[in-house]
Design a protein around this motif. Structure first.
Motif, short mmCIF file in Angstrom:
data_model
loop_
_atom_site.label_atom_id
_atom_site.label_comp_id
_atom_site.label_asym_id
_atom_site.label_seq_id
_atom_site.Cartn_x
_atom_site.Cartn_y
_atom_site.Cartn_z
N UNK A 57 -42.17 -8.40 91.45
CA UNK A 57 -41.96 -8.81 92.84
C UNK A 57 -40.48 -8.77 93.21
N UNK A 58 -39.66 -9.49 92.44
CA UNK A 58 -38.22 -9.53 92.73
C UNK A 58 -37.44 -8.49 91.92
N UNK A 59 -37.86 -8.26 90.69
CA UNK A 59 -37.14 -7.37 89.78
C UNK A 59 -38.06 -6.26 89.32
N UNK A 60 -37.53 -5.35 88.51
CA UNK A 60 -38.32 -4.21 88.03
C UNK A 60 -39.35 -4.66 87.00
N UNK A 61 -40.47 -3.97 86.92
CA UNK A 61 -41.47 -4.31 85.89
C UNK A 61 -40.95 -3.96 84.50
N UNK A 62 -41.55 -4.56 83.51
CA UNK A 62 -41.19 -4.31 82.11
C UNK A 62 -42.45 -3.93 81.35
N UNK A 63 -42.32 -3.30 80.18
CA UNK A 63 -43.52 -3.01 79.37
C UNK A 63 -44.19 -4.31 78.93
N UNK A 64 -45.51 -4.30 78.88
CA UNK A 64 -46.22 -5.49 78.41
C UNK A 64 -45.91 -5.77 76.94
N UNK A 65 -45.65 -4.73 76.16
CA UNK A 65 -45.27 -4.89 74.77
C UNK A 65 -44.00 -4.10 74.52
N UNK A 66 -42.97 -4.76 74.03
CA UNK A 66 -41.71 -4.07 73.73
C UNK A 66 -41.15 -4.62 72.43
N UNK A 67 -40.69 -3.71 71.57
CA UNK A 67 -40.13 -4.08 70.26
C UNK A 67 -38.65 -4.37 70.41
N UNK A 68 -38.20 -5.46 69.82
CA UNK A 68 -36.81 -5.90 69.93
C UNK A 68 -36.04 -5.76 68.62
N UNK A 69 -36.52 -4.95 67.70
CA UNK A 69 -35.77 -4.77 66.46
C UNK A 69 -36.61 -5.13 65.25
#
Length: 305
Positions: free
Chosen positions: A51-63
């Motif tokens: 709504x306010x910001x861009x969408x993100x992946x539902x699953x994302x690997x952080x390292x």
């Protein structure tokens, strides 16, 4: 007269903070409270709502490293509300996904979009995604190597310095060989073109009687000027001058060395990729294969964006 104030005080004490929060009016029809969400199901290759910001992946690997993240991605992950920490909306989560025996879940943080701002207790429905850490088990370290555990984003991989030195040494040896072959090939050509040295120096030193060898010693008789047999009319110096330079051993060595070097480099890069377990991309022939999976669980908190 004293009974009514006591009843009012008792009623106020029975009202919990969660009841007050849940009874407050949401700022929009898609605004929800995480304290009212019991489970979340996230899927790979899908994006959250925004709504306010861009969408993100539902699953994302952080390292902990890009190589490890590229090895495997779970298809689905289910997160369960395990209560809250300091605030009723600071929900703690346990997230579970099916993993091969080589991997396990580390921290699993749920990230949601605040409805009005990043500090809003109300979040946008469908905006939550999970940022997880993919760790190697003992079986994974045996298969892919421990270097995948080192963080590419700030850490250093073990063995990188030795590999760099070996690559530099190999490059120096190869280019030194190429330079030597070039010198051996083109230096005689340049000498011939610019007249460096006496091209017929070998004949200048011949003894005076060499030309009369066929005619009986060059004593000046009538046979002294007789031409030699036909097969002696071949002059190696004139023939080489007319023929010029033609490809030979050194050009073949140069081409073979270059081709061998490139093939060796590709084989070395391929072996490094296999030893690191690095997956160059979806659909690659070097993608690792896994037989079976088991449930793995990670723990995390809530963040808002």
């Amino acid at each position: 007269m004293h009974i009514l104030p006591k009843l009012a005080i008792t009623a106020l004490l029975l009202i919990s903070p969660a009841t007050c929060l849940s009874s407050s009016k949401p700022p929009g029809k898609d605004a929800i409270l995480l304290s009212n969400v019991q489970t979340l199901t996230l899927r790979a290759h899908r994006m959250t709502t925004a709504r306010r910001v861009s969408p993100i992946p539902q699953l994302s690997c952080a390292g902990p490293s890009k190589q490890t993240c590229n090895l495997y991605q779970p298809e689905t992950m289910r997160c369960t509300n395990q209560g809250y920490d300091y605030d009723v909306e600071d929900v703690q989560w346990t997230c579970t996904a099916d993993m091969p025996a080589e991997f396990k879940l580390g921290a699993t943080d749920v990230i949601c979009e605040g409805y009005r701002n990043a500090d809003d207790k109300w979040v946008l429905k469908g905006s939550c995604g999970v940022e997880y850490r993919l760790l190697l088990t003992e079986a994974g370290e045996k298969r892919f190597g421990k270097r995948n555990m080192d963080s590419e984003w700030g850490g250093s991989q073990s063995g990188t310095g030795v590999q760099t030195i070996m690559e530099m040494l190999g490059n120096l040896i190869f280019f030194g060989f190429i330079a030597a072959v070039f010198i051996l090939i083109f230096l005689p050509i340049l000498a011939q073109c610019f007249g460096w040295g006496n091209r017929r120096g070998g004949r200048a030193g011949q003894p005076p009687g060499w030309g009369g060898f066929w005619g009986g010693g060059g004593g000046g008789g009538p046979g002294g000027n007789d031409p030699p047999p036909p097969y002696s009319s071949f002059d190696p110096y004139k023939s080489s001058a007319r023929q010029g330079w033609t490809p030979g051993f050194w050009t073949g060595a140069l081409g073979g060395g270059a081709a061998g070097y490139q093939m060796g480099r590709r084989a070395y890069s391929g072996s490094r990729g296999r030893s690191d377990g690095y997956d160059p991309g979806e659909g690659s022939s070097r993608s690792p294969q896994f037989s079976s999976t088991t449930a793995s669980t990670g723990f995390g908190s809530t963040r808002r964006r």
